[in-house]
Design a protein around this motif. Structure first.
Motif, PDB file in Angstrom:
ATOM      1  N   UNK A   1       0.862  -1.263   0.059  1.00  0.00           N
ATOM      2  CA  UNK A   1      -0.063  -0.007   0.005  1.00  0.00           C
ATOM      3  C   UNK A   1       1.030   1.469  -0.007  1.00  0.00           C
ATOM      4  N   UNK A   2       0.303   2.213  -0.627  1.00  0.00           N
ATOM      5  CA  UNK A   2       1.110   3.436  -0.660  1.00  0.00           C
ATOM      6  C   UNK A   2       0.183   4.635   0.005  1.00  0.00           C
ATOM      7  N   UNK A   3       0.687   5.750   0.323  1.00  0.00           N
ATOM      8  CA  UNK A   3      -0.179   6.844   1.123  1.00  0.00           C
ATOM      9  C   UNK A   3      -1.301   6.917   0.196  1.00  0.00           C
ATOM     10  N   UNK A   4      -1.225   7.016  -1.180  1.00  0.00           N
ATOM     11  CA  UNK A   4      -2.597   7.376  -2.229  1.00  0.00           C
ATOM     12  C   UNK A   4      -3.646   6.625  -1.866  1.00  0.00           C
ATOM     13  N   UNK A   5      -3.414   5.159  -1.441  1.00  0.00           N
ATOM     14  CA  UNK A   5      -4.532   4.207  -1.373  1.00  0.00           C
ATOM     15  C   UNK A   5      -5.413   4.635   0.175  1.00  0.00           C
ATOM     16  N   UNK A   6      -4.641   5.340   0.911  1.00  0.00           N
ATOM     17  CA  UNK A   6      -5.253   6.011   2.072  1.00  0.00           C
ATOM     18  C   UNK A   6      -6.213   7.125   2.070  1.00  0.00           C
ATOM     19  N   UNK A   7      -6.057   7.549   0.905  1.00  0.00           N
ATOM     20  CA  UNK A   7      -6.894   9.036   0.724  1.00  0.00           C
ATOM     21  C   UNK A   7      -8.246   8.692   0.807  1.00  0.00           C
ATOM     22  N   UNK A   8      -9.165   9.697   1.453  1.00  0.00           N
ATOM     23  CA  UNK A   8     -10.620   9.583   1.404  1.00  0.00           C
ATOM     24  C   UNK A   8     -11.057   9.321  -0.172  1.00  0.00           C
ATOM     25  N   UNK A   9     -11.744   8.387  -0.391  1.00  0.00           N
ATOM     26  CA  UNK A   9     -12.440   8.322  -1.875  1.00  0.00           C
ATOM     27  C   UNK A   9     -11.307   7.614  -2.803  1.00  0.00           C
ATOM     28  N   UNK A  10     -10.402   7.152  -2.201  1.00  0.00           N
ATOM     29  CA  UNK A  10      -9.417   6.335  -3.349  1.00  0.00           C
ATOM     30  C   UNK A  10     -10.134   4.940  -3.572  1.00  0.00           C
ATOM     31  N   UNK A  11      -9.761   4.266  -4.602  1.00  0.00           N
ATOM     32  CA  UNK A  11      -9.998   3.100  -4.880  1.00  0.00           C
ATOM     33  C   UNK A  11      -9.831   2.032  -3.982  1.00  0.00           C
ATOM     34  N   UNK A  12     -10.843   1.168  -3.771  1.00  0.00           N
ATOM     35  CA  UNK A  12     -10.523   0.068  -2.791  1.00  0.00           C
ATOM     36  C   UNK A  12      -9.420  -0.988  -3.177  1.00  0.00           C
ATOM     37  N   UNK A  13      -8.467  -1.208  -2.479  1.00  0.00           N
ATOM     38  CA  UNK A  13      -7.264  -2.065  -2.939  1.00  0.00           C
ATOM     39  C   UNK A  13      -7.105  -3.066  -1.938  1.00  0.00           C
ATOM     40  N   UNK A  14      -6.221  -4.103  -2.524  1.00  0.00           N
ATOM     41  CA  UNK A  14      -6.092  -5.407  -1.440  1.00  0.00           C
ATOM     42  C   UNK A  14      -4.741  -5.980  -2.043  1.00  0.00           C
ATOM     43  N   UNK A  15      -4.334  -6.631  -1.183  1.00  0.00           N
ATOM     44  CA  UNK A  15      -2.921  -7.300  -1.279  1.00  0.00           C
ATOM     45  C   UNK A  15      -3.256  -8.771  -0.950  1.00  0.00           C
ATOM     46  N   UNK A  16      -2.795  -9.532  -1.675  1.00  0.00           N
ATOM     47  CA  UNK A  16      -3.164 -11.137  -1.552  1.00  0.00           C
ATOM     48  C   UNK A  16      -2.001 -11.747  -0.793  1.00  0.00           C
ATOM     49  N   UNK A  17      -2.415 -12.775   0.004  1.00  0.00           N
ATOM     50  CA  UNK A  17      -1.197 -13.696   0.722  1.00  0.00           C
ATOM     51  C   UNK A  17      -0.890 -14.525  -0.696  1.00  0.00           C
ATOM     52  N   UNK A  18       0.189 -15.138  -0.397  1.00  0.00           N
ATOM     53  CA  UNK A  18       0.781 -16.331  -1.305  1.00  0.00           C
ATOM     54  C   UNK A  18      -0.359 -17.359  -1.345  1.00  0.00           C
ATOM     55  N   UNK A  19      -0.884 -17.791  -0.166  1.00  0.00           N
ATOM     56  CA  UNK A  19      -1.596 -18.875  -0.127  1.00  0.00           C
ATOM     57  C   UNK A  19      -2.986 -18.508  -0.811  1.00  0.00           C
ATOM     58  N   UNK A  20      -3.667 -17.648  -0.775  1.00  0.00           N
ATOM     59  CA  UNK A  20      -4.972 -17.265  -1.257  1.00  0.00           C
ATOM     60  C   UNK A  20      -4.691 -17.002  -2.799  1.00  0.00           C
ATOM     61  N   UNK A  21      -3.578 -16.452  -2.940  1.00  0.00           N
ATOM     62  CA  UNK A  21      -3.238 -16.249  -4.515  1.00  0.00           C
ATOM     63  C   UNK A  21      -3.032 -17.468  -5.293  1.00  0.00           C
ATOM     64  N   UNK A  22      -2.524 -18.794  -4.584  1.00  0.00           N
ATOM     65  CA  UNK A  22      -2.250 -19.628  -5.407  1.00  0.00           C
ATOM     66  C   UNK A  22      -3.705 -20.821  -5.305  1.00  0.00           C
TER      67      UNK A  22
END
Lengths: 890, 105
Positions: A216-237
């Motif tokens: 995540x970068x500071x921009x991802x925390x701005x009000x109104x920013x797009x919803x974002x997610x980071x996946x763990x390796x397990x859920x990704x596979x």
């Protein structure tokens, strides 16, 4: 004519080197070299160009005889002696299957257990974590100084203050337990995935490059920013097909919300920040929105986790000192909530080693005892065998075998056994480590996928092999010719008997010490399992339901839960149904912290407000849990949002706050979710244990759900024994009311209680395993010694029987020896155990570290086992024909 | 059988009629400590046979009888294979003409 000097020197060299050449080829070899040298010398003489360089050349060629001789020796040794020794060794081992199997088992157990525990230690304490500079990573927890409970999740306002004030950390990040449902278009309704919402510094703290994409970068925390997610390796596979191109794509979470996937974490990252909730590791990471007003003021509900990286040059000690000061400041600023709150720093590695971190020395000690017993056992086995082979060796010596040859034979046999036993041991270690990974309590994250550590295996194999070699070689080294002759004549040797007995006594003592440890843990476990939690856990199913997102007003929630409980109650086979906010032994901790309250009319002093757990309940919660009503009445249909507020108190609350008064009719004031209550106490119910069976029950104050409209409730359903009520049926009732509602967790109450025992079960299994293995080895040691000495005493027994001794007299003689050994061992073991068991105190429950019952029971059991080990030798002793024995060897 | 370059040289020398250990050392210019183990290995693997020379010759030269080596058919086959792998210096064949036993003096 005299040979020239260079030739004489060359011939002498060849004759010296000839010593190396195997005897069978030595003559021929010498002749070949000498002929060549002589021919050369003569040729030079004939040509009369015997220059200085030609002489040097002759010597140089003679020196080449050394590699030649060495090559022949190597071939010979490899082809002949070693093979012959190995074949002979295998044959000897096959003729004594009892000995061979015993030694292999001892090697395997000793090497296996030691390798496993050393490898585990290495993985937990030494092996670098997969995070960069991980030794600077620290987790921060809250401590309740009043109850002494540590490792508590941090209350939001405390966490925010710490983050703003602390100087000894370079960066700090917050993670908050969360969950999302991943919806695949057209797919089945999915179970929620464990997730965590983290502040923007989180991935910076870890210092970890993403496998794909970014954190995540500071921009991802701005009000109104797009919803974002980071996946763990397990859920990704598991769910995204391990496809690197998911980065930048959109995943749908929670029915309809699109999240852009920013990155994928590398494999093997486990942080166990969700310590207290015993939940699985988060699979999805989301950005945490800015702190809201409730969070900035919440100092009583801990549900955040802190992880930070120490600032350069700051030591753990300095950071701890700073946190102590900050906690003291907070306690001064917020005396009502923070008087008893402190902070604790746990290095990430220690955190990941979990409860095993403190226990490793104990298990290492157990492993050391086991290894020592294994060595003693191998030594006794080899000593006994050496003694029984005195005749064989004496015979071979008489026939011309050199002592070196016999030593090499013993060496070969020991190595053969060590190789086979070591292989078995490593297989055993692998199995043990896999079992540890499977059975581990969730907090010991580092115990997964522990590789066998080569150094550990070497140490374990080396020590055992050394014992085998020393014990194996001693008899063959001691066998001087006069002794051999005597052995041939007498056919027996009494040497080494005392060493042998001493070793067996020590084995029994060691087994006793470990068995006492395992016995105390077992008694604690049994006591704990039989501890009355205050409710009856059989035939109870629990569903934890979060209704906030779907039922957005207290009125709707009251209606929803009342209807849900009614539907459940209407199912055939259901005896009682209810719901509660903070479920005893429940997985998500809801309202698990105590809140301040006042008893109207009681003078308040200067001390902090009394604290109590406030718990909304629905329907027949108390009947469903079989919690008894002790006084007054339970809640009923008359307790509605419009009727006067009422409350029940638990027996614990009664003891703590009304020690010599009747609470019924008293008025209590408290706040819940910003709403003020002034409720009349109408009854007293039994107290229940909440988190684990070994913690005392807490003081609780219950209020009817109809008067609170709380949204996170656990539905509790008691069914009649033998009825066919399933969790699935209960879930269908939830979905019949609201098809999209997420059920956070479900299971039987028995399962929930059992989960809290995982850690104890694991410790018991580990120590019990060591004790059982040691006991097995000690029994084998007693058996070997008694068999050996019975064989040696056959003549004595024969004489006794010839003189009229009964069979029972002979059996008694054999038994007395074993029982005497075992009792000596038990006596020594008991005195050692009394010194050591206080170390176990933290693991014990309801039993003292010198519990006489355990000591007596284990002692009697050990003596009985030793006596049982005499069965075969005793049978052998009485089944021989005295006349045969007496005639033989005379 | 490992075809080291020295092995190939020794095989080549044997094929060119160098029969005794020291003669092979002369022909290949390898040290004795290399040549002899190669000969032992050739003998063990039955690529060469060894025997003692006639006592009459030894008596005539007033020295003990020498041991001589000869390639077996298998040895010749191996040499052919080895030649394909290593380039064998012509010098051995040339030296063979110069030093062939009997012609040397």
């Amino acid at each position: 004519m005299m040979p020239r000097v260079p030739l004489r020197a060359a011939l002498a060299l060849v004759r010296v080197f000839a010593v190396l050449v195997p005897a069978s080829r030595r003559a021929e070899w010498t002749a070949e070299w000498c002929a060549e040298l002589e021919h050369r010398s003569r040729q030079l003489a004939r040509r009369s160009d015997s220059t200085w360089s030609a002489d040097v050349d002759l010597i140089r060629r003679a020196l080449g005889a050394l590699p030649d001789a060495a090559w022949l020796r190597r071939q010979f040794t490899l082809d002949a002696d070693a093979v012959r020794d190995t074949v002979h060794g295998l044959r000897m081992l096959a003729t004594t299957p009892g000995f061979t199997v015993s030694v292999l088992v001892v090697f395997a157990i000793g090497i296996g257990a030691t390798t496993a525990i050393l490898s585990l230690t290495d993985a937990l304490l030494v092996r670098p974590l997969s995070l960069p500079d991980a030794d600077r990573l620290m987790t921060i927890w809250q401590v309740n100084r009043e109850t002494g409970q540590g490792r508590l999740d941090v209350a939001p306002a405390n966490a925010i203050d710490l983050m703003q004030r602390v100087r000894s950390f370079q960066t700090l990040a917050i993670a908050e337990n969360w969950s999302v449902k991943h919806t695949v278009p057209g797919g089945e309704p999915q179970q929620p995935l464990p997730a965590a919402r983290v502040t923007e510094t989180f991935f910076e703290v870890l210092g970890l490059p993403m496998l794909y994409g970014r954190g995540f970068a500071p921009d991802d925390y701005r009000p109104g920013a797009n919803r974002t997610a980071v996946l763990s390796h397990r859920v990704w596979s598991d769910r995204f097909g391990a496809d690197p191109s998911v980065v930048g794509r959109v995943a749908i979470f929670d029915e309809k919300v699109p999240y852009t996937i920013l990155g994928v974490m590398p494999p093997g990252i486990e942080l166990r920040l969700v310590e207290r909730s015993r939940r699985p590791e988060p699979l999805v990471w989301l950005p945490r929105p800015a702190f809201d007003g409730a969070e900035l003021n919440n100092r009583t509900q801990g549900y955040w986790n802190l992880i930070g990286r120490l600032a350069p040059g700051v030591t753990l000690h300095q950071a701890e000192a700073e946190l102590a000061v900050l906690s003291a400041n907070l306690a001064r600023e917020h005396p009502k909530t923070n008087a008893a709150v402190a902070a604790e720093i746990v290095p990430l590695r220690a955190h990941l080693a979990g409860s095993l971190h403190a226990l490793l020395p104990l298990f290492l000690g157990a492993a050391a005892i086991l290894l020592a017993v294994a060595c003693a056992n191998v030594a006794t086995l080899f000593l006994a065998r050496g003694a029984s082979r005195v005749r064989e060796f004496a015979m071979r010596q008489a026939l011309g075998a050199s002592r070196g040859r016999l030593v090499r034979q013993m060496l070969t046999e020991s190595l053969l056994l060590a190789t086979l036993g070591g292989t078995l041991g490593l297989l055993l270690a692998r199995g043990a480590l896999d079992a540890v990974a499977r059975l581990r309590p969730p907090d010991i994250a580092l115990a997964d996928r522990v590789p066998i550590d080569a150094r550990s295996a070497l140490i374990a194999c080396g020590v055992t092999l050394l014992a085998a070699l020393v014990a194996g070689l001693l008899p063959s080294l001691q066998l001087s010719r006069p002794a051999a002759a005597r052995a041939l004549r007498e056919g027996r040797s009494s040497a080494g008997r005392r060493t042998h007995s001493t070793l067996v006594v020590l084995e029994v003592a060691a087994a006793f010490v470990l068995a006492i440890g395992a016995g105390l843990l077992t008694r604690s476990f049994v006591t704990l399992v039989h501890t009355d939690p205050g409710f009856q856990s059989d035939h109870v199913s629990v569903l934890q339901v979060f209704a906030y997102a779907r039922q957005n007003t207290p009125e709707k929630r009251t209606l929803f839960f009342a209807e849900l409980v009614d539907r459940m109650r209407a199912l055939p086979g259901v005896v009682a149904a209810g719901a509660v906010s903070s479920m005893p032994f429940g997985e998500a901790k809801i309202l698990s912290d105590r809140m301040p309250f006042t008893i109207v009319g009681r003078p308040t002093g200067t001390e902090p407000e009394p604290l109590i757990n406030i718990v909304p309940v629905v329907g027949d919660y108390f009947r469903a849990m079989s919690i008894p009503l002790l006084k007054g009445r339970l809640f009923d249909g008359t307790d509605s949002p419009q009727s006067p507020a009422v409350a029940l108190v638990s027996q614990g609350a009664l003891r703590q706050f009304w020690p010599d008064a009747d609470p019924i009719g008293a008025t209590v004031r408290f706040q819940l979710l910003g709403r003020r209550y002034e409720a009349r106490v109408v009854g007293v119910v039994g107290e229940v244990r909440h988190e684990t069976l070994d913690r005392p029950a807490r003081a609780e104050l219950f209020l009817p759900h109809a008067q609170s409209g709380f949204g996170s409730m656990s539905v509790v359903v008691r069914s009649a024994p033998g009825s066919a009520v399933t969790i699935r049926m209960l879930k269908e009732q939830v979905w019949a009311l609201d098809p999209a509602l997420s059920i956070y967790s479900s299971g039987t109450l028995d399962q929930l209680v059992s989960k809290t025992l995982t850690g104890r079960r694991f410790n018991l299994l580990l120590l019990g395993g060591f004790a059982a293995a040691t006991l097995l080895l000690a029994t084998a040691g007693v058996f070997a010694l008694v068999s050996f000495s019975t064989t040696q005493r056959l003549r004595e027994f024969a004489v006794r029987m010839a003189l009229g001794a009964q069979r029972s007299d002979i059996v008694r003689l054999v038994l007395i020896q074993a029982v005497a050994l075992a009792m000596t061992g038990v006596a020594i073991g008991a005195s050692v155990a009394l010194q050591l068991t206080p170390m176990l105190r933290a693991l014990l429950f309801g039993v003292t570290s010198n519990d006489p019952a355990t000591f007596v029971a284990v002692g009697v059991a050990l003596v009985a086992v030793a006596a049982a080990a005499c069965y075969l030798p005793a049978r052998r002793a009485i089944s021989v024909d005295p006349s045969l024995v007496l005639r033989r060897d005379v | 059988m490992n075809f080291t370059y020295p092995t190939t040289l020794v095989l080549h020398a044997l094929a060119n009629g160098f029969r005794h250990g020291f003669d092979i050392i002369d022909a290949t210019e390898l040290p004795s400590g290399t040549v002899y183990p190669i000969l032992r290995r050739l003998e063990r693997d039955e690529l060469a046979t060894a025997d003692w020379e006639d006592h009459a010759i030894a008596r005539e030269e007033q020295r003990p009888p020498r041991r001589y080596y000869e390639l077996t058919p298998a040895g010749r086959a191996v040499l052919a294979e080895a030649r394909a792998r290593f380039r064998v210096p012509r010098s051995i064949a040339a030296r063979a003409r110069r030093l062939r036993p009997g012609e040397s003096s």
